[in-house]
Design a protein around this motif. Structure first.
Motif: not given
Length: 454
Positions: A165-187
């Motif tokens: 359950p602790q890994l959910g925090v950095p993994l949640g941050l990782l996925i959120a950051s990746i989604v935003l990298v993709v969004m800011t790169a293509y939008v």
């Protein structure tokens, strides 16, 4: 020399297959919960000052954005009280389903919410109400997920399983950051992102929520709670907690405070905002988000690594190591970032993620071993919520206010250093209770004071 309180033999409640299913359910569920939580902090720090708080002006709007991040923390204890009460009364599993539905639903609604230009003052008001609901959800999620993992685990691997359950925090941050990298790169970072691009990360949540709910509904209830039901010892957990364990609650909350004050420099979106906004360092946004993604991977690794090490060396020594690294981080984080050089920013983020990861990896099992079985859900949930208010709730807001001063870097570093030192002192006050039995039959042992000299 301190001695760990080890139960006579490993207590394996479930077969290996069931334990793996529990691990998957807790890591997937908390990852989704914290993706939802972090996507708000990240997007809010980037564009919500323009979308929802524009009339306040650029500086005050930024402060309002970070206040909206922090306000949900105020309601975390409310969620922790509710979840703790029902978690100790009706079970861990039902509470986890409730928190996941609430978080997924509110995040999706935020993605559909009209902005200030469309509905005026109603937009920020509704946004704040949704943030409050997210705070209530997050306040109940952590304790339930932790206990489902820890109370199913064999004693000699309790630290390792508590990491899921602790890994959910950095993994949640990782996925959120990746989604935003993709969004800011293509939008386009201009009109397109402000008009509709910011909504996509929130709307993705509905897909993740469906996956998490499907996985969680298949897991079995905690065996410790099943024993508690048979014994009939699930009465008035919150009253008992504050009448008999308030010193443990508030002292251990200081450990949470030190970690969250530092952790929410990235998780709360402050570093992303400070390094990319024109009022800050005006650096390239996709590059900063990419560096934050790397730091989330480092956080993930050290969360897992420290949890596994705690099964061998004990919780307290690992926690102390992480706390010392956090003090070093607090002193150097913003001096490194303020150079504006990507290599030094990455170094600062790596140091930050190492210290946070080491303390965070031990956190779940350490708190689970502090409280007796009959009040354990209430104990860890409320302690975590109180500590989050002390540390992470308004850390981005405080940093945003301090950084505008002439000696802002020094002031922010001082604030973070004080929080880290307080946490270090707090961990030194506790005994190492590694391996203590978590079963209801051993509550007499669990009720022995966890403080040194007691």
């Amino acid at each position: 020399m301190e001695q760990s309180i080890i139960s006579p033999a490993p207590a394996t409640y479930q077969d290996v297959q069931t334990t793996k299913k529990i691990a998957l359910a807790t890591i997937v569920g908390t990852t989704i919960e914290w993706y939802d939580y972090f996507i708000y902090a990240a997007v809010a720090g980037l564009v919500f000052n323009q979308l929802f708080f524009k009339p306040a002006g650029p500086i005050f709007a930024t402060l309002l954005v970070f206040a909206s991040v922090g306000i949900s923390f105020i309601f975390r204890p409310f969620g922790a009280f509710i979840a703790g009460y029902f978690g100790d009364k009706i079970g861990r599993k039902a509470v986890l389903a409730m928190t996941l539905i609430m978080m997924g639903g509110t995040t999706t609604i935020i993605g559909l919410l009209p902005t200030y230009d469309t509905i005026g003052i109603a937009a920020p008001i509704i946004l704040i109400l949704l943030r409050i609901m997210q705070g209530i959800s997050a306040g109940g999620e952590w304790g339930g997920a932790v206990l489902m993992a820890v109370e199913h685990a064999p004693t000699h691997k309790r630290g390792m399983f508590s990491a899921f359950p602790q890994l959910g925090v950095p993994l949640g941050l990782l996925i959120a950051s990746i989604v935003l990298v993709v969004m800011t790169a293509y939008v386009s970072p201009g009109d397109a992102f402000l008009e509709w691009g910011w909504q996509i990360p929130f709307l993705i949540s509905i897909l993740l929520f469906g996956l998490g709910y499907w996985i969680r509904r298949s897991v079995e209830e905690s065996p410790v709670f099943e024993e508690l039901k048979l014994k009939g010892t699930t009465q008035k957990p919150i009253k008992t907690l504050f009448s008999e364990y308030k010193k443990i609650v508030f002292t251990s909350a200081l450990l949470i405070a030190g970690t969250t004050a530092l952790g929410y420099m990235t998780a709360g979106g402050f570093i992303q905002s400070y390094t990319t906004k024109p009022q800050g360092l005006a650096l390239d946004r996709p590059t900063i988000l990419f560096l934050v993604s790397i730091s989330a991977l480092i956080w993930t690794f050290f969360t897992w690594f420290s949890a596994v090490l705690s099964d061998k060396f004990g919780r307290k020594p690992i926690y102390i190591l992480g706390s010392l690294i956090q003090v070093l981080t607090a002193l150097t984080l913003f001096p490194l970032i303020s150079t504006g050089e990507y290599i030094y920013i990455m170094l600062a983020l790596a140091l930050l993620s190492t210290g946070i990861g080491i303390t965070y990896g031990v956190q779940a099992v350490f708190y689970s071993e502090l409280f007796p079985a009959s009040i354990r859900f209430s104990g860890i949930s409320i302690t975590y919520a109180i500590g989050s208010i002390m540390g992470g709730a308004f850390a981005p807001l405080i940093a945003a206010a301090l950084i505008t001063k002439s000696n802002g870097i020094f002031l922010v570093s001082t604030y973070l250093t004080i929080m880290s030192i307080i946490a270090f002192i707090a961990i030194c006050l506790f005994k190492d209770r590694t391996g203590i039995s978590l079963k209801p039959d051993d509550e007499a042992l669990q009720k022995v004071s966890p403080f040194i000299g007691k």
